[in-house]
Every structure is written in C-alpha cells, then in structure tokens.
Design a protein around this motif. Structure first.
Motif, PDB file in Angstrom:
ATOM      1  N   THR A   1       0.873  -0.825   0.138  1.00 33.78           N
ATOM      2  CA  THR A   1      -0.195   0.151   0.032  1.00 33.78           C
ATOM      3  C   THR A   1       0.950   1.459   0.139  1.00 33.78           C
ATOM      4  O   THR A   1      -0.080   2.911   0.963  1.00 33.78           O
ATOM      5  CB  THR A   1      -1.338   0.289   0.762  1.00 33.78           C
ATOM      6  OG1 THR A   1       0.100  -0.586   1.961  1.00 33.78           O
ATOM      7  CG2 THR A   1      -1.638  -1.108   0.921  1.00 33.78           C
TER       8      THR A   1
ATOM      9  N   ASN B   1      -1.276  14.292  -3.852  1.00 38.04           N
ATOM     10  CA  ASN B   1      -2.603  14.612  -4.599  1.00 38.04           C
ATOM     11  C   ASN B   1      -3.141  12.831  -5.759  1.00 38.04           C
ATOM     12  O   ASN B   1      -3.757  12.489  -5.262  1.00 38.04           O
ATOM     13  CB  ASN B   1      -4.052  15.776  -5.187  1.00 38.04           C
ATOM     14  CG  ASN B   1      -3.536  16.220  -3.981  1.00 38.04           C
ATOM     15  OD1 ASN B   1      -3.826  16.528  -3.175  1.00 38.04           O
ATOM     16  ND2 ASN B   1      -3.514  17.597  -4.526  1.00 38.04           N
ATOM     17  N   ARG B   2      -2.241  13.206  -6.055  1.00 40.40           N
ATOM     18  CA  ARG B   2      -1.905  11.718  -6.859  1.00 40.40           C
ATOM     19  C   ARG B   2      -2.019  10.552  -6.097  1.00 40.40           C
ATOM     20  O   ARG B   2      -2.669   9.413  -6.512  1.00 40.40           O
ATOM     21  CB  ARG B   2      -1.236  11.698  -7.927  1.00 40.40           C
ATOM     22  CG  ARG B   2      -1.027  12.755  -9.567  1.00 40.40           C
ATOM     23  CD  ARG B   2      -2.634  12.417 -10.543  1.00 40.40           C
ATOM     24  NE  ARG B   2      -2.305  11.427 -11.056  1.00 40.40           N
ATOM     25  CZ  ARG B   2      -1.645  10.552 -11.394  1.00 40.40           C
ATOM     26  NH1 ARG B   2      -1.172  11.632 -12.939  1.00 40.40           N
ATOM     27  NH2 ARG B   2      -2.053   9.641 -12.530  1.00 40.40           N
TER      28      ARG B   2
ATOM     29  N   ILE C   1      -2.500  10.138  -2.856  1.00 38.72           N
ATOM     30  CA  ILE C   1      -3.886   9.652  -2.129  1.00 38.72           C
ATOM     31  C   ILE C   1      -4.885   9.092  -3.209  1.00 38.72           C
ATOM     32  O   ILE C   1      -5.741   8.276  -2.712  1.00 38.72           O
ATOM     33  CB  ILE C   1      -4.336  11.082  -1.924  1.00 38.72           C
ATOM     34  CG1 ILE C   1      -3.332  11.550  -0.410  1.00 38.72           C
ATOM     35  CG2 ILE C   1      -5.313  10.998  -0.736  1.00 38.72           C
ATOM     36  CD1 ILE C   1      -3.737  12.666   0.258  1.00 38.72           C
ATOM     37  N   GLU C   2      -4.556  10.034  -4.225  1.00 42.54           N
ATOM     38  CA  GLU C   2      -6.235   9.201  -5.246  1.00 42.54           C
ATOM     39  C   GLU C   2      -5.715   8.009  -5.804  1.00 42.54           C
ATOM     40  O   GLU C   2      -6.161   7.108  -5.607  1.00 42.54           O
ATOM     41  CB  GLU C   2      -5.877   9.855  -6.408  1.00 42.54           C
ATOM     42  CG  GLU C   2      -6.412  11.569  -6.468  1.00 42.54           C
ATOM     43  CD  GLU C   2      -5.961  11.944  -7.709  1.00 42.54           C
ATOM     44  OE1 GLU C   2      -5.863  11.431  -8.339  1.00 42.54           O
ATOM     45  OE2 GLU C   2      -6.541  13.166  -7.583  1.00 42.54           O
TER      46      GLU C   2
ATOM     47  N   PRO D   1      -8.180   4.503  -2.723  1.00 39.12           N
ATOM     48  CA  PRO D   1      -8.687   5.364  -2.127  1.00 39.12           C
ATOM     49  C   PRO D   1      -9.826   4.401  -0.616  1.00 39.12           C
ATOM     50  O   PRO D   1     -10.227   4.864   0.018  1.00 39.12           O
ATOM     51  CB  PRO D   1     -10.056   5.004  -3.418  1.00 39.12           C
ATOM     52  CG  PRO D   1      -9.077   3.194  -4.022  1.00 39.12           C
ATOM     53  CD  PRO D   1      -7.598   4.179  -3.952  1.00 39.12           C
ATOM     54  N   SER D   2      -8.737   3.213  -0.338  1.00 40.02           N
ATOM     55  CA  SER D   2      -8.964   2.324   0.483  1.00 40.02           C
ATOM     56  C   SER D   2      -8.402   2.575   2.175  1.00 40.02           C
ATOM     57  O   SER D   2      -9.130   2.416   2.560  1.00 40.02           O
ATOM     58  CB  SER D   2      -9.460   0.569   0.473  1.00 40.02           C
ATOM     59  OG  SER D   2      -8.137   0.467   0.166  1.00 40.02           O
TER      60      SER D   2
ATOM     61  N   ASP E   1      -7.431   4.096   5.335  1.00 35.35           N
ATOM     62  CA  ASP E   1      -8.435   5.218   6.356  1.00 35.35           C
ATOM     63  C   ASP E   1      -7.053   5.864   6.747  1.00 35.35           C
ATOM     64  O   ASP E   1      -7.265   7.257   6.956  1.00 35.35           O
ATOM     65  CB  ASP E   1      -8.936   4.128   7.585  1.00 35.35           C
ATOM     66  CG  ASP E   1      -9.080   2.780   6.840  1.00 35.35           C
ATOM     67  OD1 ASP E   1     -10.548   3.338   6.460  1.00 35.35           O
ATOM     68  OD2 ASP E   1      -9.282   2.093   6.635  1.00 35.35           O
TER      69      ASP E   1
ATOM     70  N   ARG F   1      -8.503  10.163   7.162  1.00 38.61           N
ATOM     71  CA  ARG F   1      -9.053  10.184   5.662  1.00 38.61           C
ATOM     72  C   ARG F   1     -10.268  11.204   6.428  1.00 38.61           C
ATOM     73  O   ARG F   1     -10.819  12.227   5.663  1.00 38.61           O
ATOM     74  CB  ARG F   1     -10.625   8.553   5.698  1.00 38.61           C
ATOM     75  CG  ARG F   1     -11.066   8.873   4.801  1.00 38.61           C
ATOM     76  CD  ARG F   1     -10.725   8.967   3.230  1.00 38.61           C
ATOM     77  NE  ARG F   1      -9.398   8.068   2.781  1.00 38.61           N
ATOM     78  CZ  ARG F   1      -8.473   8.554   1.718  1.00 38.61           C
ATOM     79  NH1 ARG F   1      -8.898   9.863   0.295  1.00 38.61           N
ATOM     80  NH2 ARG F   1      -7.983   7.575   1.115  1.00 38.61           N
TER      81      ARG F   1
ATOM     82  N   GLU G   1     -11.337  14.354   3.595  1.00 40.07           N
ATOM     83  CA  GLU G   1     -12.930  14.311   3.864  1.00 40.07           C
ATOM     84  C   GLU G   1     -13.573  15.859   3.792  1.00 40.07           C
ATOM     85  O   GLU G   1     -14.729  16.752   3.210  1.00 40.07           O
ATOM     86  CB  GLU G   1     -14.308  13.209   4.533  1.00 40.07           C
ATOM     87  CG  GLU G   1     -13.930  11.809   3.660  1.00 40.07           C
ATOM     88  CD  GLU G   1     -14.418  10.637   4.552  1.00 40.07           C
ATOM     89  OE1 GLU G   1     -14.826  10.869   5.695  1.00 40.07           O
ATOM     90  OE2 GLU G   1     -14.637   9.999   3.973  1.00 40.07           O
TER      91      GLU G   1
END
Length: 296
Positions: free
Chosen positions: A33, A72-73, A75-76, A79-80, A82, A184, A188
């Motif tokens: 990951t 940002n790329r 982190i994109e 997506p799962s 936490d 996360r 958000e």
C-alpha cells in the motif's frame, strides 16, 4: 484499518531506495500500500524502484507537477486507505510507530493529522511541529539571521517550539509534510492539498485548513524518522527556493487580511528574502567548489 504511504520523488534515486528499504525493514506489511509518485526524474528512479520493490505502486509524471499535486495523485491511488502517511524520500523510518500513530488517529475522532518525531542525521530533534506563520516570522524563522545570532530569543522559540522536549503527544498548529499521517476524515473535511503550492508551505496550508474544519493537528513522538533536510531538493535548489517563497506569498494571500500597503510590504519582504537566500547559497556553493567540498 488500512494504512497507505505516499513518497514523492524528484531526481533522488538513492535516497528513495533508502526510504523504501527502511519501510521494508520496519513496516514490510505497508509495501503493497505504498505509492511512489515520480515528478519527471529521468534518472532511473522509476526503474530502480520497480526492480527492487515490485509490490510498490509507481506513478510516473512526464513533467514536474510539484509536491502538492504529486501527493494528491498518490492519495487518489489509495482510495481505501483510512490513514495516509506522507514520507519524504530523504527520510528513513526508525521504528514501526506508523501503526501506533494510525491507532491513535482511529481512537481520537477529533484529530485529523499527526506529525511524527523527526530527527536530524546527528540524532537531534528537527523542529517539525511549529506555530502558524505570522509577519514576525520574517525575522524569527529557522533560517533568519536573528534566530542564528540569538537562538534563545523568545519569538524564535515560540515559532519553532524549541522550549519543549518533544517527548509527549500535544496539539500543535502545523506539522511537517516530511513525515505526516492524515486520517481520511481530514481529507473528507478539507479536500486534497492545494496544488497551487509547487514546493513547500503546502503542509502549513493543509494543517490550517484542518484546524478551520474543527479538527486537531497533533505531534506524536511514538513514530520516528531520520530526515536529511534538503536531500530531496538538491538537484533543483533555486527552483525549490523560488517555490518556497512563492508558497509563502500564496499562504499570506489565502489566510491573511490586510491593507494594500501591508500587502505591498509583505510582497517586497518575501522577494528580498528570496534574493538574500539565493545570493547566500550561490556564495556558499562557489566557496565549496573552490575547496572541493559538497555545498552545505
């Protein structure tokens, strides 16, 4: 709970490999990951990472998008996750404290961001948790002449938080993106990093937005790295320097209100600071070349 790691690279192949080796040694379960986002290094970083760490995801940029956009790329691509850990390529894990930090974030829903303990190569504390910038930091920041001449003055100590041993968990204004854990819930609440910051200050801005969203930013000494400041920007010193000062101006315009005269004075001060830093580095680099040494 899933933990992801994002490492942004630019012409620092050996440093990036060392950072990944520290992950492999301390937290091998996180390699699948882990995302390396390469900002157009063209120095063999991508090939070396893929060969040595096939479990790591590599994202290749054909041009340098800057640190915030690359984060940002990364982190994109998770997506799962936490919790996302930002790790500089010039930093190496000293323990497996990422797991404890992630557990702490999960157990404290009012906290959005944690900063770990960051040490210099000599083992001393690197001031990575600080107060938010203000106009007086132009005179009392980490690199200012007054701080170097009078390191114990109260204004520098307040900004750099050097009156504290850094041995306990505590709320702070902002923490360094060299080793930052983001839950996360913070993403958000405030969205991604501001890609308008090319290099530097994006971590200050993100933490300020997290505070504004009602979440806390805290220092967590249970996770440690060793960080060589500037190790990841030595291949583009002046570009990094310019990006830092443009980031200062962007941060000021986003988060400060003032009259036109104050804006003009601030802009002039940031420009003068950049000029002085550039000249100082050029002189040190020239002297180092004459002596056959590495530029300090």
């Amino acid at each position: 709970m899933t933990i992801g790691v994002v490492i942004v690279t630019f012409r620092c192949r050996e440093l990036a490999l060392a950072a990944l080796r520290s992950l492999e040694a301390r937290t091998p379960a996180l390699l699948p990951t882990t995302v390396v986002v390469d900002n157009a290094s063209f120095d063999g970083t991508i090939e070396a990472v893929r060969a040595a760490f096939p479990a790591v995801t590599v994202i290749e940029h054909r041009r340098n998008l800057g640190f915030a956009a690359a984060v940002n790329r990364g982190i994109e691509a998770l997506p799962s996750a936490d919790v996302v850990c930002l790790l500089n390529p010039d930093a190496e894990l000293l323990d497996d404290g990422i797991f404890a930090a992630a557990d702490y974030l999960e157990a404290h829903p009012d906290v959005g961001v944690l900063g770990g303990r960051i040490l210099n190569p000599d083992g001393s504390i690197q001031p990575s948790a600080r107060a938010f910038p203000s106009h007086k930091n132009a005179l009392f920041n980490r690199h200012s002449l007054l701080t170097k001449l009078f390191p114990r003055n109260r204004w520098s100590r307040q900004y750099l938080m050097t009156d504290w041993s850094h041995d306990d968990i505590r709320p702070v204004d902002w923490v360094s993106g060299a080793f930052m854990l983001i839950h996360r819930r913070a993403l958000e609440a405030v969205g991604p990093f501001d890609p308008g910051y090319f290099f530097s200050i994006e971590d200050v801005d993100f933490c300020r937005r997290v505070h504004d969203a009602g979440l806390r930013v805290e220092y967590f000494p249970g996770a440690s790295v060793r960080h060589r400041v500037g190790g990841s920007s030595r291949k583009a010193v002046y570009r990094a320097m310019a990006g830092h000062h443009r980031g200062m101006w962007r941060y000021y315009r986003k988060h400060f209100r003032g009259n036109p005269l104050l804006h003009a004075v601030t802009a002039a001060g940031i420009g003068l600071r950049f000029a002085l830093h550039a000249v100082s580095y050029a002189l040190r680099a020239g002297r180092a070349r004459l002596l056959g040494r590495e530029t300090p």
